[in-house]
Design a protein around this motif. Structure first.
Motif, mmCIF file in Angstrom:
data_model
loop_
_atom_site.group_PDB
_atom_site.id
_atom_site.type_symbol
_atom_site.label_atom_id
_atom_site.label_comp_id
_atom_site.label_asym_id
_atom_site.label_seq_id
_atom_site.Cartn_x
_atom_site.Cartn_y
_atom_site.Cartn_z
ATOM 1 N N THR A 242 -6.988 -39.503 9.769
ATOM 2 C CA THR A 242 -7.684 -38.241 10.070
ATOM 3 C C THR A 242 -8.516 -37.779 8.884
ATOM 4 O OG1 THR A 242 -5.882 -37.630 11.558
ATOM 5 C CG2 THR A 242 -7.333 -35.859 10.822
ATOM 6 N N PHE A 245 -11.533 -40.016 8.580
ATOM 7 C CA PHE A 245 -12.538 -39.719 9.600
ATOM 8 C C PHE A 245 -13.273 -38.422 9.273
ATOM 9 C CE2 PHE A 245 -13.861 -37.901 13.678
ATOM 10 C CZ PHE A 245 -14.648 -38.944 14.153
ATOM 11 N N ALA A 246 -12.574 -37.411 8.739
ATOM 12 C CA ALA A 246 -13.235 -36.155 8.351
ATOM 13 C C ALA A 246 -14.231 -36.391 7.211
ATOM 14 C CB ALA A 246 -12.180 -35.123 7.946
ATOM 15 N N LYS A 247 -13.850 -37.209 6.261
ATOM 16 C CA LYS A 247 -14.769 -37.536 5.164
ATOM 17 C C LYS A 247 -15.972 -38.301 5.689
ATOM 18 C CE LYS A 247 -11.200 -37.713 1.584
ATOM 19 N NZ LYS A 247 -10.500 -38.575 0.619
ATOM 20 N N PHE A 248 -15.721 -39.221 6.659
ATOM 21 C CA PHE A 248 -16.806 -40.004 7.220
ATOM 22 C C PHE A 248 -17.828 -39.092 7.944
ATOM 23 C CE2 PHE A 248 -18.330 -42.073 11.151
ATOM 24 C CZ PHE A 248 -19.225 -42.963 10.594
ATOM 25 N N THR A 249 -17.325 -38.224 8.797
ATOM 26 C CA THR A 249 -18.232 -37.336 9.546
ATOM 27 C C THR A 249 -18.946 -36.382 8.603
ATOM 28 O OG1 THR A 249 -16.353 -35.830 9.943
ATOM 29 C CG2 THR A 249 -16.877 -37.439 11.675
ATOM 30 N N GLY A 250 -18.259 -35.896 7.558
ATOM 31 C CA GLY A 250 -18.898 -35.012 6.599
ATOM 32 C C GLY A 250 -20.014 -35.744 5.860
ATOM 33 N N SER A 251 -19.782 -36.972 5.502
ATOM 34 C CA SER A 251 -20.788 -37.759 4.790
ATOM 35 C C SER A 251 -21.987 -38.011 5.691
ATOM 36 C CB SER A 251 -20.186 -39.062 4.308
ATOM 37 O OG SER A 251 -21.157 -39.893 3.705
ATOM 38 N N VAL A 252 -21.713 -38.299 6.991
ATOM 39 C CA VAL A 252 -22.817 -38.537 7.913
ATOM 40 C C VAL A 252 -23.645 -37.290 8.070
ATOM 41 C CG1 VAL A 252 -23.387 -39.048 10.321
ATOM 42 C CG2 VAL A 252 -21.665 -40.425 9.117
ATOM 43 N N ASN A 253 -22.979 -36.168 8.267
ATOM 44 C CA ASN A 253 -23.704 -34.914 8.505
ATOM 45 C C ASN A 253 -24.475 -34.461 7.262
ATOM 46 O OD1 ASN A 253 -22.871 -34.732 11.154
ATOM 47 N ND2 ASN A 253 -20.969 -33.653 10.583
#
Length: 257
Positions: A242, A245-253
């Protein structure tokens, strides 16, 4: 009149049926083999009445072999007691018990008592000479690899009157039986012995049940520890996934888009 005739005919049929039954019982009692078989039937019924299970708590007609002489011995019953102990029961009966009852008050009564004393002393000598203890010991080692620590021998008579008549026929019989480590007993004595045996057997069953419960509870707890350990590992992995995944979505955004 017709009703009376029918009632008399029915009564006559019942009398004939009872007469045949009593004749059969009389023939059985008047022969040593038949009297012994009746005693064995009473023994088997008594064992069952205490809730003992054949094959687990006791066996009938156990075939054993004397280690010294090699003779095949067959006790009427062997009861398995706790602590690797055995109660060996041998049924003994005599046709002279019937002769004593038939000759009561006559000149032949004393002769019948002498015959009873002679035959029962022969039975006692036969039981003492048969190495039941050694044979049962050998049988126990063959089945469980552990010899029986204590073996009790009991001479079972079909009724209490037989024991009283035997005591009158030979006042020293009980002493001789005690010296031979054999316990003469009728149904009352057998009842007392089996009462103690049944209580010991039930106590052993309770102890075995408690041990099985404890072992099962231990296995259950060990299984729960393993399962909860896997659950903790899964929780840690889920938390890590989790967070990743939060770090991944933050990096994408923030960066990629």
């Amino acid at each position: 009149v017709d009703a009376v005739v029918q009632a008399v005919a029915a009564l006559q049929g019942k009398v004939e049926e009872k007469s045949r039954t009593l004749d059969t019982v009389w023939r059985a009692l008047s022969s040593p083999g038949g009297a012994g078989q009746l005693a064995e039937i009473g023994l088997a019924n008594t064992l069952k009445s205490f809730g003992l299970e054949q094959g687990r708590d006791y066996v009938l007609q156990l075939t054993t072999q004397d280690e010294v002489s090699g003779r095949v011995l067959r006790p009427d019953a062997v009861v398995f007691l706790p602590g690797d102990s055995r109660l060996v029961i041998d049924c003994k009966a005599s046709k002279f018990l019937v002769e004593i009852a038939a000759a009561a008050g006559s000149e032949g009564e004393e002769e019948a008592y002498r015959n009873l004393a002679r035959t029962m002393n022969n039975h006692l000598k036969a039981l003492a000479s048969k190495d039941y203890r050694g044979a049962v010991q050998a049988n126990s080692r063959a089945e469980t690899r552990n010899g029986a620590t204590r073996i009790f021998s009991l001479m079972y008579l079909p009724n209490e009157a037989a024991l009283e008549k035997l005591n009158r026929a030979d006042p020293d019989f009980l002493r001789k039986a005690r010296e031979a480590q054999i316990i003469p007993a009728g149904p009352a004595g057998l009842y007392c012995a089996l009462s103690v045996a049944a209580m010991e057997i039930n106590t052993l069953r309770q102890i075995d049940g408690q041990q099985r419960i404890a072992e099962t509870a231990k296995a259950l707890l060990e299984g729960m520890v393993v399962a909860l350990g896997h659950a903790a590992t899964i929780g840690k992995n889920l938390k890590t996934a989790t967070e990743s995944f939060a770090k991944f979505t933050g990096s994408v955004n923030q960066r990629l888009l």
